[in-house]
Design an enzyme around this catalytic site. Structure first.
Site, PDB file in Angstrom:
ATOM      1  N   GLU A 227      26.146  26.661  -6.089  1.00  0.00           N
ATOM      2  CA  GLU A 227      25.590  27.338  -4.924  1.00  0.00           C
ATOM      3  C   GLU A 227      26.588  28.208  -4.167  1.00  0.00           C
ATOM      4  O   GLU A 227      26.188  29.142  -3.482  1.00  0.00           O
ATOM      5  CB  GLU A 227      24.993  26.296  -3.955  1.00  0.00           C
ATOM      6  CG  GLU A 227      23.755  25.584  -4.478  1.00  0.00           C
ATOM      7  CD  GLU A 227      22.558  26.514  -4.579  1.00  0.00           C
ATOM      8  OE1 GLU A 227      22.422  27.414  -3.736  1.00  0.00           O
ATOM      9  OE2 GLU A 227      21.766  26.360  -5.537  1.00  0.00           O
TER      10      GLU A 227
ATOM     11  N   SER B  19     -16.560 -24.896   9.692  1.00  0.00           N
ATOM     12  CA  SER B  19     -15.969 -26.224   9.462  1.00  0.00           C
ATOM     13  C   SER B  19     -14.452 -26.215   9.374  1.00  0.00           C
ATOM     14  O   SER B  19     -13.863 -27.258   9.088  1.00  0.00           O
ATOM     15  CB  SER B  19     -16.549 -26.818   8.181  1.00  0.00           C
ATOM     16  OG  SER B  19     -17.934 -27.006   8.303  1.00  0.00           O
TER      17      SER B  19
END
Length: 796
Positions: free
Chosen positions: A190, A471
């Site tokens: 780059e 229950s």
């Protein structure tokens, strides 16, 4: 004759010195004007650099992690689950297991190279360990090629991200953490003159302009330095449009940065800011996050070919996307490898090897989505909300360590989806579900599912849904009775005939059994196993509904009115609240507050908050009471309303559990636990429509789906504080094991019934006890058992 005056027909030019003076004056005026504009403008840009770049403050997201996977000999584990855990944490099976975050599998033998990480109790170093599995557990754990280990912790999976104003994914790195090949390779590709230029590459700009002019504007060549790329990356607020103004600003910013900061600082900023990809609204910034996103690894674990691809992506993450454009990505990677070879950064052999290697990019991104587990993260936010405002969490760069088990969460989500798909039909309304799964040893919440679609955001049924529990409260009714061993034991006979409870204002409550039958005198353990309502009401009224309400409040913070209907579950609660209640039983009598968060660590590794998750030891009386109920709830599975689990092949777990159903089958519940895990599941309909499901036919099937896959040890009820005795059939005395119909039951130590030798005659039946099972006895069949689950009879 001409009319023009000869003297004025031609103007004389000013002398050369005068012309030069005018030009100089104009030039100075233009220069003064330019400087008058440029100097303040540069000062303005300089202040922006100081503010945005000089402080180097990025918005770093807060990351949420699962619990670390603890491996130790004896820990329940199988190969399939270990692979699920490793995949969730971003480990890759490369057949070697030498590089960090990789593993090798050879049957039930794994070689795992972990990554070091910072946990709530400090730094955990990286290790390469060998794990051998056998019989559903870890059989051996050792350093690879070395000594045996007592335990090892693998770095946790990342499960969510809490962003700030911007959804920018970024993991900050320091230059010393960046591999040399990435640093030098990036410059080679780059910006070859990065170490020599002063922010801009003049020769590169001239070269780029020449290429553009020569091609008639058809070809553009980049000439931006790394410093210029950093300037336009968004860090300094420069737009991305291609205009002269933007380019002018970019150049000025680059020059200012080069004057103010050294090359190392600029390069480090670049490494943390460069854009490397996108996942929905989640922008990937920085080399650290790029390595995780594309390869599921940290920078120090990248191979040469992966470094080359990461460098190549800088030019265009979308255009060279290796998941969508693998051919472009491969060409770009190999181009970078060529540059590395050309600059002497790698040799020919390494170049050839790397160029022949596949891209090595897993199909799924290595980073977690913003919130893949909304039900669980909702619980995390609720717990953290007591100490951290929402604004302090988002984008704060914190690490939040939770108790989630990725494998448990995956199995829970899968079980919900599969069960609902199996049960839904045209006659049944749309089913929804909520569940919570915990560790019975610590109270860690391992999994939360808040919807049939586990990824759905919004209403979290696991925490927010308030539904009649049916229950599920019965075990705590029986526990209150068993707390008086001089009066009640699991062997005590209780009357299951019609019962009438007198209420205020002359009203009466007459609850019945789900099967519409009475069962005479039955032992207490059988009344609970078969969930007989009438027997339960007698025990509950003797213990006192007010005491039941107090017990629920102490164990789980449940606020309920202490009226008779509470005995049969007439209270609306969430799955989370019921999980907190059952944690007392599953832990063997410990009061364990459930928790989703283990601790919070700052970005620099400093521990900010540690949640003390060590429960207090169970008190002796609580332990004995819990053990008695656990034995009874194991019988629920072996011969009671949850016996369907045996048909699912889960008898090996010796699990305890309780089904629950509300009126008209509107709510299906199941709470069950093993030696390691507790899961409470609710299934129903958001509009409170009847589903036709009992606890055993709905929620229990989800529970079974989880524990068919989740490694878990069998439940072993300790005998501490208990003594076992054989009791004669139909009698309340202990007897010999060989007596006809004798059963072995636990009692509180010192309260076992008196011994009576075997009688040669048939056992005496207590008056009112059911005899023979009616017509079924004619064919030698046992008495018919009740329907899978009795419904709650609401108070009139």
């Amino acid at each position: 004759m001409s009319l023009r005056n000869p003297s004025t027909s031609k103007r004389k030019s000013p002398p050369a010195p005068v012309l030069r003076g005018r030009l100089i004056t104009a030039a100075l005026a233009l220069l003064a004007l330019a400087l008058g504009f440029l100097i303040p403008y540069v000062v303005h840009l300089n202040s922006q650099v100081t503010e945005r770049f000089g402080q180097l403050r990025w918005q770093v997201p807060t990351r949420v992690y699962a619990r670390p996977l603890v491996l130790a000999p004896g820990v329940a584990m199988d190969a399939a689950t270990l692979r699920v855990e490793l995949a969730a944490a971003g480990y890759i099976d490369d057949g070697k297991g030498q590089a960090a975050s990789t593993y090798l599998r050879d049957g039930n033998r794994f070689v795992i190279s972990s990554r070091g990480y910072i946990d709530v109790d400090g730094r955990v170093p990286a290790q390469r360990v060998e794990v051998r599995l056998s019989g559903g557990q870890v059989n051996r754990l050792a350093l690879a090629g070395g000594d045996a280990l007592r335990a090892a912790r693998l770095d946790p999976a990342r499960i969510a991200t809490l962003y700030g104003a911007k959804q920018e994914e970024r993991r900050l790195v320091r230059m010393e953490e960046v591999p040399d090949l990435l640093v030098t390779g990036l410059q080679a590709v780059e910006d070859r003159d990065f170490s020599r230029h002063h922010g801009i590459d003049v020769s590169g700009i001239i070269r780029a302009l020449w290429v553009t002019v020569r091609s008639g504007g058809q070809t553009r060549q980049g000439a931006s330095t790394l410093t210029q790329q950093l300037a336009r990356s968004g860090l300094l607020g420069i737009g991305k449009e291609r205009t002269l103004r933007r380019k002018f600003n970019e150049i000025l910013y680059a020059l200012i940065m080069e004057v103010r900061y050294d090359k190392r600082t600029i390069l480090e900023a670049y490494m943390n800011q460069v854009y490397l990809g996108q996942r929905g609204s989640q922008a990937i910034h920085g080399m650290g996050s790029g390595a995780e996103f594309w390869f599921g690894r940290r920078l120090d674990g990248l191979s040469t070919e992966q470094v080359a691809l990461l460098i190549g992506l800088v030019k265009g993450p979308s255009y060279y996307d290796p998941r969508r454009q693998p051919e472009r990505a491969l060409d770009r990677r190999n181009f970078v490898l060529g540059k590395l070879l050309e600059n002497g950064l790698i040799d020919q052999a390494e170049h050839d090897r790397a160029a022949a290697a596949p891209l090595g990019v897993p199909e799924q991104p290595g980073l977690a989505a913003a919130n893949r587990f909304p039900g669980y993260i909702d619980l995390v936010r609720r717990q953290l909300g007591n100490d951290y405002p929402e604004s302090d969490l988002q984008g704060a760069g914190l690490s939040v360590f939770t108790g989630m088990s990725p494998s448990a969460q995956a199995y829970a989500e899968g079980a919900v989806a599969h069960t609902i798909k199996t049960l839904e039909n045209r006659r049944r309304p749309e089913l929804q579900a909520g569940l919570v799964l915990t560790d019975v040893h610590s109270g860690d919440v391992l999994a939360v599912v808040g919807s049939r679609d586990a990824a759905e955001h919004g209403f979290n049924r696991a925490v927010e849904a308030q539904r009649p529990v049916g229950s599920l409260l019965k075990p705590f009714v029986y526990m209150l009775g068993l707390a008086r061993p001089q009066q009640w034991s699991l062997g005590t006979y209780v009357d299951d005939s019609p019962v009438t409870v007198q209420l205020s204002r002359g009203r009466q409550w007459k609850p019945g059994n789900s099967d519409g039958r009475s069962h005479g005198h039955v032992r207490m353990i059988d009344a609970l196993a078969h969930s007989y309502n009438q027997a339960t009401v007698r025990i509950g009224m003797d213990a006192g509904p007010e005491r039941l309400a107090q017990l629920l409040n102490v164990l789980a913070g449940i606020k309920a009115e202490g009226n008779p209907a509470l005995i049969l579950g007439s209270t609306d609660q969430s799955p989370y609240a019921m999980t907190q209640l059952y944690q007392f039983l599953a832990s063997g009598g410990q009061i364990q507050p459930l928790h989703a968060v283990r601790g919070v660590v700052a970005a620099d590794g400093t521990l900010l908050k540690r949640y003390d998750n060590t429960p207090e030891p169970a008190q002796a009386g609580d332990r004995v009471a819990a053990n008695l109920v656990n034995v009874a709830l194991q019988q629920v599975v072996t011969s009671g309303t949850a016996r369907g689990l045996l048909g699912e092949g889960l008898g090996r777990l010796d699990a305890a559990g309780k089904t629950g159903t509300s009126n008209d089958g509107r709510d299906s519940w199941y709470a069950g636990y093993t030696g390691d895990h507790l899961a409470v599941v609710w299934m129903g309909n958001d509009q409170n429509e009847p589903t036709g499901l009992y606890g055993a036919s709905g929620a229990m099937r989800v529970w079974a789906g989880i524990f068919k896959k989740l490694p878990s040890r069998a439940l072993e009820v300790t005998n501490e504080g208990l003594e076992w005795a054989w009791v004669a059939d139909g009698r309340n005395e202990s007897t010999d094991e060989g007596c006809a119909g004798a059963r072995r039951l636990p009692y509180v130590s010192g309260y076992a019934p008196a011994y009576v030798a075997c009688a040669p005659v048939e056992p005496e039946l207590i008056e009112g006890q059911e005899q023979g099972g009616g017509w079924r006895s004619w064919f030698g069949l046992p008495p018919r058992e009740a329907e899978p689950e009795p419904a709650v009879q609401e108070q009139p």
